[in-house]
Design an enzyme around this catalytic site. Structure first.
Site, PDB file in Angstrom:
ATOM      1  N   PHE A  11      -1.871  -4.363   2.450  1.00 37.18           N
ATOM      2  CA  PHE A  11      -1.011  -4.991   1.447  1.00 37.18           C
ATOM      3  C   PHE A  11       0.461  -4.833   1.822  1.00 37.18           C
ATOM      4  O   PHE A  11       1.256  -5.738   1.615  1.00 37.18           O
ATOM      5  CB  PHE A  11      -1.301  -4.393   0.066  1.00 37.18           C
ATOM      6  CG  PHE A  11      -0.781  -5.214  -1.059  1.00 37.18           C
ATOM      7  CD1 PHE A  11      -1.466  -6.337  -1.500  1.00 37.18           C
ATOM      8  CD2 PHE A  11       0.414  -4.884  -1.681  1.00 37.18           C
ATOM      9  CE1 PHE A  11      -0.975  -7.108  -2.543  1.00 37.18           C
ATOM     10  CE2 PHE A  11       0.915  -5.649  -2.722  1.00 37.18           C
ATOM     11  CZ  PHE A  11       0.220  -6.761  -3.151  1.00 37.18           C
ATOM     12  N   GLU A  44     -11.090  -2.233  -2.138  1.00 32.60           N
ATOM     13  CA  GLU A  44     -12.139  -2.678  -1.213  1.00 32.60           C
ATOM     14  C   GLU A  44     -12.443  -1.661  -0.120  1.00 32.60           C
ATOM     15  O   GLU A  44     -13.448  -1.773   0.577  1.00 32.60           O
ATOM     16  CB  GLU A  44     -11.755  -4.019  -0.585  1.00 32.60           C
ATOM     17  CG  GLU A  44     -11.810  -5.196  -1.540  1.00 32.60           C
ATOM     18  CD  GLU A  44     -10.655  -5.257  -2.524  1.00 32.60           C
ATOM     19  OE1 GLU A  44     -10.912  -5.591  -3.705  1.00 32.60           O
ATOM     20  OE2 GLU A  44      -9.502  -4.944  -2.144  1.00 32.60           O
ATOM     21  N   ILE A  68       1.795   1.338  -4.723  1.00 34.87           N
ATOM     22  CA  ILE A  68       3.099   1.667  -5.292  1.00 34.87           C
ATOM     23  C   ILE A  68       3.081   1.323  -6.782  1.00 34.87           C
ATOM     24  O   ILE A  68       2.676   0.221  -7.165  1.00 34.87           O
ATOM     25  CB  ILE A  68       4.233   0.906  -4.581  1.00 34.87           C
ATOM     26  CG1 ILE A  68       4.267   1.301  -3.089  1.00 34.87           C
ATOM     27  CG2 ILE A  68       5.583   1.190  -5.242  1.00 34.87           C
ATOM     28  CD1 ILE A  68       5.278   0.535  -2.248  1.00 34.87           C
ATOM     29  N   THR A  72       2.769  -2.234 -14.619  1.00 35.89           N
ATOM     30  CA  THR A  72       1.557  -2.325 -15.427  1.00 35.89           C
ATOM     31  C   THR A  72       0.617  -1.154 -15.142  1.00 35.89           C
ATOM     32  O   THR A  72       0.832  -0.360 -14.226  1.00 35.89           O
ATOM     33  CB  THR A  72       0.798  -3.637 -15.145  1.00 35.89           C
ATOM     34  OG1 THR A  72       0.272  -3.581 -13.803  1.00 35.89           O
ATOM     35  CG2 THR A  72       1.710  -4.842 -15.298  1.00 35.89           C
ATOM     36  N   HIS A  74      -2.164  -1.316 -13.787  1.00 36.98           N
ATOM     37  CA  HIS A  74      -2.943  -1.592 -12.585  1.00 36.98           C
ATOM     38  C   HIS A  74      -2.854  -0.458 -11.557  1.00 36.98           C
ATOM     39  O   HIS A  74      -3.830  -0.143 -10.886  1.00 36.98           O
ATOM     40  CB  HIS A  74      -2.486  -2.916 -11.971  1.00 36.98           C
ATOM     41  CG  HIS A  74      -3.322  -3.385 -10.835  1.00 36.98           C
ATOM     42  ND1 HIS A  74      -4.633  -3.772 -10.982  1.00 36.98           N
ATOM     43  CD2 HIS A  74      -3.033  -3.519  -9.519  1.00 36.98           C
ATOM     44  CE1 HIS A  74      -5.114  -4.135  -9.812  1.00 36.98           C
ATOM     45  NE2 HIS A  74      -4.166  -3.988  -8.902  1.00 36.98           N
ATOM     46  N   ARG A 112       6.164   9.319   3.688  1.00 37.84           N
ATOM     47  CA  ARG A 112       4.785   9.787   3.848  1.00 37.84           C
ATOM     48  C   ARG A 112       4.054   9.060   4.972  1.00 37.84           C
ATOM     49  O   ARG A 112       3.207   9.639   5.636  1.00 37.84           O
ATOM     50  CB  ARG A 112       4.043   9.640   2.523  1.00 37.84           C
ATOM     51  CG  ARG A 112       4.490  10.710   1.544  1.00 37.84           C
ATOM     52  CD  ARG A 112       4.244  10.321   0.082  1.00 37.84           C
ATOM     53  NE  ARG A 112       4.712  11.398  -0.798  1.00 37.84           N
ATOM     54  CZ  ARG A 112       5.963  11.621  -1.119  1.00 37.84           C
ATOM     55  NH1 ARG A 112       6.924  10.868  -0.622  1.00 37.84           N
ATOM     56  NH2 ARG A 112       6.297  12.613  -1.927  1.00 37.84           N
TER      57      ARG A 112
END
Length: 140
Positions: A11, A44, A68, A72, A74, A112
């Site tokens: 992503f 996934e 990150i 929301t 999510h 990181r």
């Protein structure tokens, strides 16, 4: 030499590049082989690891991704459920190093992910190697 599959949720491409580089470097330094499989997102990753584990082609796995926090709920779902599913697979005896970063912002992720800083990709690979060594100790 063992064969590891690095499963990455691509992503955030630049962050993943650093995590994957750290994981590959740690695996290669330990004398192991690594392949990379890309999936759409962190949710996934556990499913892909489960499918690959059934093939018997890999000795261990490294989960790589970045989540990150946004505006929301999510974030909590993705962070918590991906970690829970990876832990469930680990409890089933699959050697997995969890390198999915769950951070507040991109600056935290960079520190990181960067192999020259915290090298969480490398640490996840080392964790997978350690679990594989423990499995061998118990003849698994």
């Amino acid at each position: 030499m063992a064969k590891f599959l690095i499963v990455e949720a691509r992503f955030y491409a630049s962050l993943n590049d650093m995590l994957v580089a750290g994981a590959k470097a740690a695996l290669e330094a330990a004398g192991h082989e690594a392949e990379v499989l890309t999936v759409p997102g962190a949710l996934e990753i556990p499913g892909a690891i489960a499918l690959a584990a059934e093939s018997g082609d890999y000795d261990g796995f490294v989960a790589i991704g970045v989540v990150i926090r946004g505006e929301t709920y999510h974030f909590e779902i993705v962070a918590g459920e991906s970690a829970r599913a990876i832990m469930a697979l680990t409890m089933d005896g699959i050697a997995i190093g969890n390198g999915i970063l769950t951070v507040e912002n991109e600056a935290q992720a960079i520190v990181r992910a960067d192999p020259a800083q915290k090298d969480k990709g490398g640490e996840a690979a080392k964790a997978a190697i350690a679990l594989l060594d423990i499995a061998a100790r118990f003849d698994r």
